[in-house]
Design an enzyme around this catalytic site. Structure first.
Site, PDB file in Angstrom:
ATOM      1  CB  THR A 277      -1.006   0.166   1.221  1.00  6.21           C
ATOM      2  OG1 THR A 277      -0.269  -0.133   2.470  1.00  6.21           O
ATOM      3  CG2 THR A 277      -1.925  -0.956   1.249  1.00  6.21           C
TER       4      THR A 277
ATOM      5  NE  ARG B 130      -9.423 -10.777   2.930  1.00  4.73           N
ATOM      6  CZ  ARG B 130      -8.369 -11.378   2.039  1.00  4.73           C
ATOM      7  NH1 ARG B 130      -7.427 -10.426   1.628  1.00  4.73           N
ATOM      8  NH2 ARG B 130      -8.502 -12.348   1.450  1.00  4.73           N
TER       9      ARG B 130
ATOM     10  CD  GLN C 236      -0.640 -13.125   3.567  1.00  4.32           C
ATOM     11  OE1 GLN C 236      -0.519 -12.058   4.221  1.00  4.32           O
ATOM     12  NE2 GLN C 236      -1.834 -13.815   3.836  1.00  4.32           N
TER      13      GLN C 236
ATOM     14  CG  HIS D  79      -2.221 -15.439  -2.221  1.00  7.26           C
ATOM     15  ND1 HIS D  79      -2.565 -14.576  -1.145  1.00  7.26           N
ATOM     16  CD2 HIS D  79      -2.501 -16.572  -1.438  1.00  7.26           C
ATOM     17  CE1 HIS D  79      -2.716 -14.866  -0.013  1.00  7.26           C
ATOM     18  NE2 HIS D  79      -2.739 -16.261  -0.061  1.00  7.26           N
TER      19      HIS D  79
END
Length: 279
Positions: A50, A58, A123, A143
């Site tokens: 981020t 989410r 992830q 992932h």
């Protein structure tokens, strides 16, 4: 392991509380753990990316507030669903492709280069650890990776830029040019099996470390979120740097609720870690 006997020394602070002196104390403790460990593993989640401008999935402004996740079985069963998935990706998800590593990624890369960190379990699907200089074979992607696609038949890989060019030109993404199989982004979708090799390697690295560092993960997505507790149960120290508290904070040796980039930059500047980084 170096982690044995240190569990009673814990420092944690709720985000927004605590003095600058307390924050410095936490950074110093984190630096001591990194400076004295034999083999560290870093586990990263959306929070580290981020800071590169990639929204998480989410959060309040996450990707899933704008698109509905598509189940793997539906993707496989319907070309209409597949084309909708590509439309959503190129409209809402392609910001991953233009993102650049931030100071947190570069700090992790420095620690890997110095041999302090043996591997990075992530992830994330943004390829930013590799872009920051970590060798691909030291990045374990739980992932998958969003920067390329893969044929689910012959496993031929094709860059996402090439796939996007096809989509923009024809309005659709066709079958694999080699075998006619279904092409999909090389990420793990809902309902899709986790990659066996990546999970095996992540477990091996987790069991071999004496310091497990979590950077930017809420630790709510399983089975990936089970690795920190696996390390802690084997006697490794567990350090968590995340903007918000996690359910595993009580088990951790150290918890820091601060920016990953600024925290990692301060850790690299500390004497305990700088001595291991070399010139």
């Amino acid at each position: 392991m170096a982690g044995h006997g240190t569990r009673q020394t814990r420092s944690r602070r709720i985000a927004g509380e605590g003095s600058p002196i307390a924050i410095r104390s936490e950074v110093d403790r984190f630096a001591e753990l990194l400076g004295s460990c034999t083999r560290a593993v870093v586990f990263t989640g959306a929070g580290i990316s981020t800071e590169s401008g990639i929204p998480d999935f989410r959060g309040p402004n996450g990707l899933w507030t704008r698109i509905k996740p598509i189940d793997f079985a539906d993707y496989m069963a319907s070309d209409e669903v597949r084309q909708e998935s590509w439309r959503q990706w190129f409209e809402h998800g392609r910001n991953v492709l233009g993102a650049q590593p931030n100071s947190g990624h570069y700090a992790v890369a420095r620690l890997v280069e110095a041999g302090v960190v043996a591997s990075v379990i992530t992830q994330n699907v943004d390829n930013l650890h590799q872009a920051s200089g970590v060798a691909p074979d030291q990045v374990i992607e739980l992932h998958g990776n969003a920067t390329y696609g893969r044929c689910l038949g012959c496993e031929r890989e094709v860059s996402m830029a090439t796939i996007e060019e096809e989509y923009r030109t024809s309005g659709a993404v066709g079958p694999c040019v080699e075998c006619g199989g279904i092409v999909k982004s090389a990420t793990i979708s809902f309902g899709q099996a986790m990659p066996e090799d990546a999970m095996r390697r992540a477990e091996e690295e987790t069991l071999a470390c004496d310091l497990f560092v979590v950077l930017g993960s809420s630790l709510t997505v399983y089975p990936a979120a089970g690795f920190p507790m696996m390390a802690q149960c084997r006697g490794a120290d567990l350090a968590i740097v995340n903007a918000q508290p996690t359910d595993m904070d009580r088990a951790a040796t150290l918890v820091i609720n601060e920016s990953i980039g600024s925290t990692m930059a301060a850790v690299l500047d500390s004497a305990a870690v700088a001595s291991r980084l070399g010139p």
